[in-house]
Every structure is written in structure tokens, then in C-alpha cells.
Design an enzyme around this catalytic site. Structure first.
Site, mmCIF file in Angstrom:
data_model
loop_
_atom_site.group_PDB
_atom_site.id
_atom_site.type_symbol
_atom_site.label_atom_id
_atom_site.label_comp_id
_atom_site.label_asym_id
_atom_site.label_seq_id
_atom_site.Cartn_x
_atom_site.Cartn_y
_atom_site.Cartn_z
ATOM 1 N N ASN A 9 0.218 6.071 -6.291
ATOM 2 C CA ASN A 9 -0.089 4.536 -6.791
ATOM 3 C C ASN A 9 -0.076 4.034 -5.579
ATOM 4 O O ASN A 9 0.550 4.060 -4.480
ATOM 5 C CB ASN A 9 2.064 4.920 -7.322
ATOM 6 C CG ASN A 9 2.163 2.775 -7.589
ATOM 7 O OD1 ASN A 9 0.816 2.349 -7.818
ATOM 8 N ND2 ASN A 9 3.564 2.277 -7.133
ATOM 9 N N LYS A 11 -1.175 1.093 -5.783
ATOM 10 C CA LYS A 11 -0.398 -0.406 -6.125
ATOM 11 C C LYS A 11 -1.921 -1.332 -5.368
ATOM 12 O O LYS A 11 -2.730 -1.016 -6.111
ATOM 13 C CB LYS A 11 0.249 -0.512 -4.746
ATOM 14 C CG LYS A 11 1.251 0.592 -4.805
ATOM 15 C CD LYS A 11 2.583 0.009 -4.249
ATOM 16 C CE LYS A 11 3.166 1.047 -3.898
ATOM 17 N NZ LYS A 11 5.210 0.324 -3.197
ATOM 18 N N HIS A 96 8.090 -0.624 -12.494
ATOM 19 C CA HIS A 96 8.091 -0.056 -11.218
ATOM 20 C C HIS A 96 8.995 -1.262 -10.452
ATOM 21 O O HIS A 96 8.998 -2.370 -10.920
ATOM 22 C CB HIS A 96 6.656 -0.717 -10.566
ATOM 23 C CG HIS A 96 6.779 0.366 -8.988
ATOM 24 N ND1 HIS A 96 7.415 -0.866 -7.773
ATOM 25 C CD2 HIS A 96 6.418 1.369 -8.820
ATOM 26 C CE1 HIS A 96 7.170 -0.471 -6.988
ATOM 27 N NE2 HIS A 96 6.727 1.166 -6.911
ATOM 28 N N GLU A 98 8.675 -2.810 -7.809
ATOM 29 C CA GLU A 98 8.167 -4.606 -7.635
ATOM 30 C C GLU A 98 6.682 -5.004 -8.477
ATOM 31 O O GLU A 98 7.071 -6.923 -8.592
ATOM 32 C CB GLU A 98 6.478 -4.076 -6.510
ATOM 33 C CG GLU A 98 6.894 -3.216 -5.191
ATOM 34 C CD GLU A 98 5.887 -2.244 -4.775
ATOM 35 O OE1 GLU A 98 4.888 -2.007 -5.535
ATOM 36 O OE2 GLU A 98 6.802 -1.649 -4.353
ATOM 37 N N GLU A 168 13.700 5.483 -8.033
ATOM 38 C CA GLU A 168 12.793 5.106 -6.775
ATOM 39 C C GLU A 168 14.370 3.947 -6.534
ATOM 40 O O GLU A 168 14.165 3.033 -6.762
ATOM 41 C CB GLU A 168 12.003 4.585 -7.330
ATOM 42 C CG GLU A 168 10.815 5.188 -8.302
ATOM 43 C CD GLU A 168 8.958 4.311 -7.651
ATOM 44 O OE1 GLU A 168 8.327 5.607 -6.864
ATOM 45 O OE2 GLU A 168 8.806 3.128 -7.683
ATOM 46 N N GLY A 174 8.711 2.020 0.590
ATOM 47 C CA GLY A 174 7.771 1.406 1.327
ATOM 48 C C GLY A 174 8.391 1.100 2.794
ATOM 49 O O GLY A 174 7.908 0.632 3.498
ATOM 50 N N SER A 214 9.524 6.261 -0.332
ATOM 51 C CA SER A 214 9.122 7.301 1.035
ATOM 52 C C SER A 214 9.169 8.500 1.218
ATOM 53 O O SER A 214 9.035 8.789 2.169
ATOM 54 C CB SER A 214 10.087 6.645 1.973
ATOM 55 O OG SER A 214 9.857 5.291 1.753
HETATM 56 C C1 PEP Z 1 5.853 3.186 -4.666
HETATM 57 O O1 PEP Z 1 4.986 2.584 -4.556
HETATM 58 O O2 PEP Z 1 6.322 4.226 -6.272
HETATM 59 C C2 PEP Z 1 6.745 4.356 -4.005
HETATM 60 C C3 PEP Z 1 7.088 4.903 -3.611
HETATM 61 O O3 PEP Z 1 6.374 3.415 -2.629
HETATM 62 P P1 PEP Z 1 6.558 4.013 -1.575
HETATM 63 O O4 PEP Z 1 5.735 6.266 -1.195
HETATM 64 O O5 PEP Z 1 6.067 3.831 -0.137
HETATM 65 O O6 PEP Z 1 8.265 3.902 -0.890
#
Ligand code: PEP
Length: 253
Positions: A9, A11, A96, A98, A168, A174, A214
Site C-alpha cells: 500500500n 498510500k 483502510h 485512514e 490492521e 505506521g 508495521s
Molecule cells: C497500511 O497502510 O495498511 C499499513 C499497514 O501501514 P504500515 O505497514 O506502514 O504500518
């Protein structure tokens, strides 16, 4: 075996040159995927067509990071699932955290997006997961069950089988703070039990459930080795070619 997926992803990152060079650095690497493995890149909208052309030769796929919950019409700035389908996009991230947090996407809106994806033959990568306060209260199972119930429980078993779920935990996205393999496995097993309760064990056993939060080269293998973790949705580490290549290689064989 269920499909095992490494999904990047990106983003809202990278200009065109950076996007091209990241993709070509990953595509240069000769990675022999097993039959049940898939690699997906959720790239920003302006790069969808270009990236789709580039990855097809390697047998990889492209995802949109979002889609509209409206079919078509006067919705300035939105991108319809029909448009995505018309340019050959096969996957779309839906819900997601976000999008849920910054753009106020509710479980009802996400239900509409899931339906439109399925109507147009796109695979929704449906994200769920709890915030830190919820985990601290110990109510994460109820919370995630609610997300699944409100956005997915209207689907038939045949429709559900066309979906990928990504768990998630928001506190791990992040932040550099990853769920432990045990925490991920517990929630994935719980999600599978919720699916089994509604659609039966056979259906639940077929659904790919990704972990996101992460994921890095250094923890991917441990996370993916859990029985109910079928790969990862990867943000930050997917912007670094050697990191993401190592994550792909950590998928279950
Ligand atoms: C994501 O954006 O779905 C995500 C898991 O980000 P990160 O791996 O940076 O935590």
C-alpha cells in the site's frame, strides 16, 4: 492452500519517477511465486494504468487504494469501480483505517463499496481493525465483529469467497509497533470463527486474511508463519524495494 498475498500500500507517496523506479527495482528481482501466492501493488490513482501494464508480465496485480460508493454521476473527485474495471484493475482496498478516520467512511459506506466491487468483478481487500483504546479496554473482538457484521454479513457465501480481508490494528499502522505473531494469530482465528459462524467452516477456511501494521522484512516470516495469517498488507516497508522483496519471499510456500 488459501491464497497467500503480499500487498503493498503505497498510500499518497512517490512522484512518477520514484514510482517507476520502485516498481522496476522489485520487478527486476526474479521471485518464483508458488501457485497460491500473489503480489499486489496498491498504487496511487494516477499510476494505475502504467503500473498495471508493468506488473502483468511478472504475473502480479494492481489494486486501487479506494473507490467511490456511488456507481457514477455528479461526484466530483471520485473514481468509480466501473472505471477501475474498465482499465483492468482487479483489486481495491476498501475501508483502510485512514479512510475511515480522515474521510469518515462508515461501515454502511464500506458495505456499498464492497457491493460495487463485487458487481464489477473486483476483489475488495476489506480492512478492519481496532484503535488502541479499544484494545486497552479488551473489546477488540466485539469491535472487529461489528465491522464484519455491518459491512459483509449481507453477502452470500459465493460473494464472500471473492473477498480478501485485512486485519490492521490501528495502533500498529505506521507506528513501528507491530502486533506480536500471537496477537495477530488470535485475531485472525477470531475473524475466521466469525466467518465460520455465519457462512460455515468450509467457506471460512477459504478466505485469505492478511495482517497489516508495521510489517517489515525482519518480522514478516514470523507473522506469516501463523496458521491463520495469509500474508500482509504493507505500508511503509513496501516503499523500499529490498524490504518488500524480502516480505514477498516470506509468504507461506
Ligand atoms: C497500511 O497502510 O495498511 C499499513 C499497514 O501501514 P504500515 O505497514 O506502514 O504500518
Amino acid at each position: 492452500m488459501r491464497q497467500q498475498i503480499a500487498a503493498a500500500n503505497w498510500k499518497m507517496n512517490l512522484g512518477l519517477d520514484g514510482a517507476k523506479s520502485l516498481l522496476s527495482d522489485i520487478l527486476k528481482e526474479d521471485i518464483a511465486l508458488a501457485e497460491q501466492q500473489q503480489v499486489i501493488f496498491a498504487v496511487p490513482f494516477p499510476y494505475l494504468m502504467l503500473a498495471n501494464e508493468q506488473v502483468q508480465k511478472a504475473g502480479y496485480a494492481i489494486a486501487a487504494q479506494n473507490c467511490s460508493n456511488k456507481k457514477s454521476g455528479a461526484y466530483t473527485g471520485e473514481t468509480s469501480v466501473e472505471m477501475l474495471q474498465s482499465i483492468g484493475i482487479r483489486y481495491c482496498i476498501v475501508g483502510h483505517s485512514e479512510r475511515r478516520e480522515y474521510y469518515h467512511e462508515t461501515n454502511q459506506i464500506l458495505k456499498e463499496k464492497v457491493d460495487l466491487c463485487l458487481e464489477q468483478g473486483l476483489v475488495p481487500i476489506f480492512c478492519c481493525g481496532e484503535a488502541l483504546e479499544i484494545r486497552e479496554k479488551g473489546t477488540e473482538n466485539d469491535f472487529v465483529r461489528g465491522q464484519l457484521e455491518e459491512s459483509l454479513f449481507h453477502l452470500t457465501a459465493e460473494q464472500l469467497k471473492k473477498i480478501v480481508i485485512a486485519y490492521e490494528p490501528i495502533w500498529a499502522i505506521g507506528t513501528g509497533k507491530t502486533a506480536t505473531a500471537e496477537q495477530a494469530q488470535q485475531m485472525h482465528a477470531f475473524i475466521r470463527s466469525v466467518l465460520a459462524g455465519k457462512w460455515g467452516q468450509n467457506v471460512a477456511d477459504d478466505i485469505t486474511i492478511l495482517y497489516g501494521g508495521s510489517v517489515k522484512a525482519s518480522n514478516a516470516q514470523e507473522l506469516f508463519s501463523s496458521p491463520d495469517v495469509d500474508g500482509g498488507l504493507v505500508g511503509g516497508a513496501s516503499l523500499n524495494a529490498p524490504e518488500f522483496i524480502a516480505i514477498i519471499k516470506a509468504l507461506k510456500k
